[in-house]
Scaffold this motif. Structure first.
Motif, PDB file in Angstrom:
ATOM      1  N   ARG A  27      13.396  -5.688   3.936  1.00  0.00           N
ATOM      2  CA  ARG A  27      12.602  -6.510   4.984  1.00  0.00           C
ATOM      3  C   ARG A  27      11.342  -6.019   4.144  1.00  0.00           C
ATOM      4  O   ARG A  27      10.946  -4.943   4.038  1.00  0.00           O
ATOM      5  CB  ARG A  27      12.653  -5.803   6.155  1.00  0.00           C
ATOM      6  CG  ARG A  27      11.377  -6.398   7.339  1.00  0.00           C
ATOM      7  CD  ARG A  27      10.262  -5.442   7.426  1.00  0.00           C
ATOM      8  NE  ARG A  27       9.406  -5.705   8.460  1.00  0.00           N
ATOM      9  CZ  ARG A  27       7.966  -5.036   8.594  1.00  0.00           C
ATOM     10  NH1 ARG A  27       7.814  -4.095   7.949  1.00  0.00           N
ATOM     11  NH2 ARG A  27       7.217  -5.631   9.694  1.00  0.00           N
ATOM     12  N   GLU A  55       7.692  -9.950   6.395  1.00  0.00           N
ATOM     13  CA  GLU A  55       6.868 -10.042   7.477  1.00  0.00           C
ATOM     14  C   GLU A  55       5.704 -10.609   6.994  1.00  0.00           C
ATOM     15  O   GLU A  55       4.757 -10.110   6.414  1.00  0.00           O
ATOM     16  CB  GLU A  55       6.633  -8.512   7.946  1.00  0.00           C
ATOM     17  CG  GLU A  55       5.638  -8.733   9.040  1.00  0.00           C
ATOM     18  CD  GLU A  55       4.577  -7.311   9.283  1.00  0.00           C
ATOM     19  OE1 GLU A  55       4.462  -6.776   8.159  1.00  0.00           O
ATOM     20  OE2 GLU A  55       4.384  -6.781  10.249  1.00  0.00           O
ATOM     21  N   ASP A 110       6.544  -3.647  16.637  1.00  0.00           N
ATOM     22  CA  ASP A 110       5.094  -3.792  16.626  1.00  0.00           C
ATOM     23  C   ASP A 110       4.750  -4.505  17.967  1.00  0.00           C
ATOM     24  O   ASP A 110       3.609  -4.828  18.093  1.00  0.00           O
ATOM     25  CB  ASP A 110       4.736  -4.602  15.534  1.00  0.00           C
ATOM     26  CG  ASP A 110       4.684  -3.731  14.259  1.00  0.00           C
ATOM     27  OD1 ASP A 110       4.574  -2.640  14.304  1.00  0.00           O
ATOM     28  OD2 ASP A 110       5.090  -4.570  13.162  1.00  0.00           O
ATOM     29  N   TYR A 151       0.839  -1.283   0.022  1.00  0.00           N
ATOM     30  CA  TYR A 151      -0.153  -0.138   0.106  1.00  0.00           C
ATOM     31  C   TYR A 151       0.808   1.058  -0.105  1.00  0.00           C
ATOM     32  O   TYR A 151       2.194   1.006   0.057  1.00  0.00           O
ATOM     33  CB  TYR A 151      -1.034   0.138   1.109  1.00  0.00           C
ATOM     34  CG  TYR A 151      -0.114  -0.145   2.723  1.00  0.00           C
ATOM     35  CD1 TYR A 151       0.460   0.839   3.122  1.00  0.00           C
ATOM     36  CD2 TYR A 151       0.075  -1.400   3.181  1.00  0.00           C
ATOM     37  CE1 TYR A 151       1.206   0.814   4.318  1.00  0.00           C
ATOM     38  CE2 TYR A 151       1.039  -1.426   4.314  1.00  0.00           C
ATOM     39  CZ  TYR A 151       1.524  -0.331   4.643  1.00  0.00           C
ATOM     40  OH  TYR A 151       2.449  -0.709   5.735  1.00  0.00           O
ATOM     41  N   ARG A 204       9.039   2.268  21.407  1.00  0.00           N
ATOM     42  CA  ARG A 204       9.615   2.944  20.365  1.00  0.00           C
ATOM     43  C   ARG A 204      10.345   3.969  20.960  1.00  0.00           C
ATOM     44  O   ARG A 204      10.548   5.126  20.183  1.00  0.00           O
ATOM     45  CB  ARG A 204       8.657   3.239  19.438  1.00  0.00           C
ATOM     46  CG  ARG A 204       7.869   2.184  18.593  1.00  0.00           C
ATOM     47  CD  ARG A 204       7.062   2.595  17.698  1.00  0.00           C
ATOM     48  NE  ARG A 204       6.352   1.602  17.003  1.00  0.00           N
ATOM     49  CZ  ARG A 204       5.283   1.817  15.967  1.00  0.00           C
ATOM     50  NH1 ARG A 204       5.101   2.784  15.604  1.00  0.00           N
ATOM     51  NH2 ARG A 204       5.047   0.441  15.326  1.00  0.00           N
ATOM     52  N   GLN A 242      -3.897   4.069   4.491  1.00  0.00           N
ATOM     53  CA  GLN A 242      -2.902   3.208   3.637  1.00  0.00           C
ATOM     54  C   GLN A 242      -3.697   2.436   2.775  1.00  0.00           C
ATOM     55  O   GLN A 242      -3.976   1.164   2.871  1.00  0.00           O
ATOM     56  CB  GLN A 242      -2.323   2.270   4.857  1.00  0.00           C
ATOM     57  CG  GLN A 242      -1.226   3.169   5.562  1.00  0.00           C
ATOM     58  CD  GLN A 242      -0.909   2.425   6.839  1.00  0.00           C
ATOM     59  OE1 GLN A 242      -1.666   1.866   7.679  1.00  0.00           O
ATOM     60  NE2 GLN A 242       0.585   2.288   7.145  1.00  0.00           N
ATOM     61  N   ASP A 249       7.417  -5.431   4.293  1.00  0.00           N
ATOM     62  CA  ASP A 249       6.243  -5.228   5.065  1.00  0.00           C
ATOM     63  C   ASP A 249       5.025  -5.988   4.430  1.00  0.00           C
ATOM     64  O   ASP A 249       4.609  -5.991   3.265  1.00  0.00           O
ATOM     65  CB  ASP A 249       5.888  -3.461   5.112  1.00  0.00           C
ATOM     66  CG  ASP A 249       4.903  -3.299   5.924  1.00  0.00           C
ATOM     67  OD1 ASP A 249       5.012  -3.048   7.083  1.00  0.00           O
ATOM     68  OD2 ASP A 249       3.914  -3.048   5.429  1.00  0.00           O
ATOM     69  N   MET A 250       4.364  -6.443   5.260  1.00  0.00           N
ATOM     70  CA  MET A 250       2.754  -7.256   5.157  1.00  0.00           C
ATOM     71  C   MET A 250       2.961  -7.900   3.694  1.00  0.00           C
ATOM     72  O   MET A 250       2.125  -7.773   2.969  1.00  0.00           O
ATOM     73  CB  MET A 250       1.894  -6.137   4.924  1.00  0.00           C
ATOM     74  CG  MET A 250       1.636  -5.556   6.575  1.00  0.00           C
ATOM     75  SD  MET A 250       0.241  -4.433   6.465  1.00  0.00           S
ATOM     76  CE  MET A 250      -0.999  -5.236   5.903  1.00  0.00           C
ATOM     77  N   PHE A 305      -4.492  -1.373   6.085  1.00  0.00           N
ATOM     78  CA  PHE A 305      -4.139  -1.351   7.403  1.00  0.00           C
ATOM     79  C   PHE A 305      -4.927  -0.381   8.144  1.00  0.00           C
ATOM     80  O   PHE A 305      -6.231  -0.236   8.186  1.00  0.00           O
ATOM     81  CB  PHE A 305      -2.479  -1.238   7.662  1.00  0.00           C
ATOM     82  CG  PHE A 305      -2.346  -1.613   9.070  1.00  0.00           C
ATOM     83  CD1 PHE A 305      -2.139  -2.751   9.646  1.00  0.00           C
ATOM     84  CD2 PHE A 305      -1.682  -0.728   9.799  1.00  0.00           C
ATOM     85  CE1 PHE A 305      -1.958  -3.206  10.629  1.00  0.00           C
ATOM     86  CE2 PHE A 305      -1.372  -0.963  11.292  1.00  0.00           C
ATOM     87  CZ  PHE A 305      -1.437  -2.248  11.749  1.00  0.00           C
TER      88      PHE A 305
HETATM   89  C1  GLC Z   1       3.910  -3.794   9.479  1.00  0.00           C
HETATM   90  C2  GLC Z   1       4.638  -2.848  10.176  1.00  0.00           C
HETATM   91  C3  GLC Z   1       3.738  -2.020  11.380  1.00  0.00           C
HETATM   92  C4  GLC Z   1       2.803  -1.118  10.378  1.00  0.00           C
HETATM   93  C5  GLC Z   1       1.986  -1.895   9.662  1.00  0.00           C
HETATM   94  C6  GLC Z   1       1.091  -1.451   8.481  1.00  0.00           C
HETATM   95  O1  GLC Z   1       2.980  -4.756  10.233  1.00  0.00           O
HETATM   96  O2  GLC Z   1       5.522  -3.426  11.062  1.00  0.00           O
HETATM   97  O3  GLC Z   1       4.443  -1.344  12.027  1.00  0.00           O
HETATM   98  O4  GLC Z   1       1.923  -0.594  11.095  1.00  0.00           O
HETATM   99  O5  GLC Z   1       2.875  -2.983   8.560  1.00  0.00           O
HETATM  100  O6  GLC Z   1       1.803  -0.630   8.012  1.00  0.00           O
END
Ligand code: GLC
Ligand code: CA
Length: 600
Positions: free
Chosen positions: A264, A314, A395, A156, A453, A216, A266-267, A212
């Motif tokens: 890394r 992730e 997280d 996103y 954090r 986003q 994300d999602m 999310f």
């Molecule tokens: C991942 C990130 C997290 C974020 C989410 C949505 O899980 O680690 O911090 O809020 O994606 O972006």
């Protein structure tokens, strides 16, 4: 999230527990141990201990350090960490003995979700510096032999991204299909997507899908099985979808060409939208072929053009993530991870949980459920890539959440002797503590993420050495405790957690049997029981690990047929051990651990 019953579903930031049943784990573990404990003529254990294909060799013994850029080190006194700050602290990072960094997103963003909402993929956010700083950071890290991963947020963008702004317009254009929009704002999308769509934004007649937070919007990777009734559901090979994916490949190449050593993701499982997965669970779709296809295309580029790079997802579903896509997958969005470190309601993300962490002095936890889930994925992905159990991240609540340094050392002894690639969250090496829920909920952090954090604690100087800004200008307030741990104090104390963590990192790298791909065999892992005993093996190198995080002493008796003449204690405190006729018995004091090498 997954179709697997025991998994955790992440729904709009909440973790919901699904019911699970306990399977006869020990029977299976015992069978595995019997098989794997067989030794061949020269004393080497049998079983697969091969590095995954096309995984760069530097990763096999590597330890990673995760840096949250806004709170690591502020070099210019504006209260927010920056890339120059990271550069200035690279010698410290190097001194930990780690091999690589993962840095959370540092791209242009309105920071609705702390920078995960990207508005320009190709530009460093001004608060962190410039693209030149990023280039310099890669260079300075490389000079010290450190690799750097960036955070690739491919599923996103921010609402402020020009692509999304264009797609929200009534007029059709190049970007109209780059996001998922329904075609009639008054008609809600099918029930199975309930909660995933936002209406009333822009001049376009439709609702957009979020991935999310509302800020986003999901990029359009298409639908696995588009519903012919819903014309707006595009197939994964629609030309606009393909064009968007090609653009994301350019984004990835941009940072790789600048000097990054991988990313890394994300999602990572949340790209193609699935049929059969309802509503907001679309976020963590786990098995769509189309999603895998995109990552495989990226992996092909890596194999061909960046063969020394490393990519980790992730996804928390290694069976999918390691199926030709990633070198490694973070396995933490599932109940088993919570069973290890954060089962209590005051530790877990959504605050709704009952139970006890295995790694807790009260000694009421259960390791069996974690191992059941872990072994299933581990066994089925052997040789394909790595399953990573992160030692904290941005997280989750800090591991240092009502735990002493001794307790944390046992957790690190576990994390640094497990298979896969260990990741240490910044500050955990000194035992930084979880701050309470009352800490400001900045930039979409919310509890307990806000309390995990907070600024890195360097010294006893202003703002614990993080920044010279006035305290009210800090991104988040620092830990106010008079005994808040700091790097400076711990450097001077040879018994400090910092030094003990360094020693465990060194051990990880120097013992062949602790290589990421070396065999892992649980020996004693009973339901609701302590200790946990396992061994790691690579050829004739064998390391035995005994962990008792509980307050009370614990004992164990188990089959152990690997031949050895002597046990050499590498770390921890020796338990009482006896051995006879293929069996080992041991008694270990409370809150202690031992790591041994078997000497022949
Ligand atoms: C991942 C990130 C997290 C974020 C989410 C949505 O899980 O680690 O911090 O809020 O994606 O972006
Ligand atoms: Ca700054």
């Amino acid at each position: 999230m997954s179709a697997d019953d025991g998994f955790t579903a992440i729904v709009g930031g909440f973790i919901m527990r699904k019911s699970h049943t306990f399977l006869p784990l020990l029977a299976r573990l015992a069978a595995a141990a019997t098989l794997l404990l067989c030794v061949n003529a020269n004393g080497a254990t049998r079983g697969i201990a091969e590095p995954p294909a096309s995984c760069p060799s530097w990763v096999h013994s590597a330890v990673f350090y995760q840096i949250y850029p806004q709170t690591f080190y502020d070099s210019n006194g504006d209260g927010i960490g920056d890339l120059e700050g990271i550069i200035q602290k690279l010698d410290y990072v190097k001194s930990l003995g780690v091999d690589a960094l993962w840095i959370n997103p540092f791209f242009d963003s309105p920071f609705c979700d702390a920078g995960y909402d990207i508005s320009d993929y190709l530009r460093v956010a001004p608060r962190y510096g410039t693209n030149d700083d990023a280039r310099r950071l890669f260079r300075e890290a490389h000079k010290r032999g450190l690799h750097v991963l960036f955070d690739f947020v491919a599923s996103y963008t921010s609402m402020e991204h020009p692509w999304f702004k264009a797609s929200a317009q009534q007029e059709k254009g190049k970007y109209s299909n780059w996001y998922i929009w329904t075609d009639n704002i008054w008609l809600n999308p099918p029930k199975k997507f309930e909660g995933a769509f936002i209406k009333g934004h822009g001049t376009r007649n439709g609702q957009y899908m979020q991935n999310f937070y509302y800020c986003q919007p999901a990029l359009n990777y298409g639908f696995a099985a588009p519903d012919p009734e819903q014309k707006w559901e595009l197939p994964i090979d629609h030309p606009d979808v393909v064009a968007m994916k090609e653009e994301m490949k350019r984004v990835f190449r941009f940072w790789m060409d600048m000097g990054a050593d991988g990313f890394r993701a994300d999602m990572a499982g949340a790209l193609v939208k699935a049929s059969g997965v309802e509503g907001t669970q679309q976020f963590f779709t786990t098995q769509e072929e189309g999603t895998k296809q995109f990552w495989r295309e990226i992996r092909d580029i890596i194999n061909k053009d960046y063969p020394d790079a490393f990519i980790v997802s992730e996804w928390s579903y290694p069976l999918s993530a390691l199926d030709g896509c990633f070198h490694a997958d973070f396995f933490h969005w599932f109940d088993g991870y919570n069973d290890l470190f954060q089962k209590e309601s005051w530790r877990i993300l959504n605050g709704y949980s009952e139970g006890h962490s295995y790694f807790d002095v009260e000694g009421k936890g259960d390791i069996a459920f974690f191992l059941e889930k872990y072994m299933d994925q581990y066994e089925r992905t052997k040789g394909k890539g790595y399953v990573c159990i992160p030692l904290g991240n941005h997280d989750n609540a800090r591991l240092g959440n009502r735990r002493s340094d001794d307790d944390l050392e046992i957790i690190y002894a576990f994390g640094l002797t497990m298979p896969g690639v260990p990741f240490i969250y910044y500050g955990n090496e000194i035992g930084m503590r979880q701050m309470p829920e009352s800490w400001p909920q900045v930039e979409g952090a919310y509890r307990p993420r806000n309390g995990a954090r907070t600024p890195m604690q360097w010294s006893k100087r202003t703002n614990l050495g993080f920044s010279v800004a006035p305290p009210d200008k800090l991104y988040l307030p620092v830990d106010p405790a008079p005994d808040a741990p700091t790097v400076e104090a711990q450097e001077g104390d040879p018994r400090s957690l910092l030094h003990r963590t360094r020693a465990l990192i060194r051990l990880r790298q120097s013992e062949p049997a602790l290589a990421a791909y070396a065999e892992f065999v649980p020996l004693y892992a009973q339901k609701n029981t302590y200790p946990l005993v396992y061994y790691r093996a690579k050829g004739s190198d064998v390391v035995l690990v005994v962990l008792n995080p509980a307050q009370n002493a614990a004992s164990a008796e188990f089959d152990f047929q690997v031949p050895y003449a002597r046990l050499k204690l590498l770390a921890g405190k020796a338990p009482a051990i006896s051995r006879e006729a293929g069996k080992m018995a041991l008694k270990i004091t409370g809150r202690s651990y031992a790591i041994y090498r078997l000497e022949r």
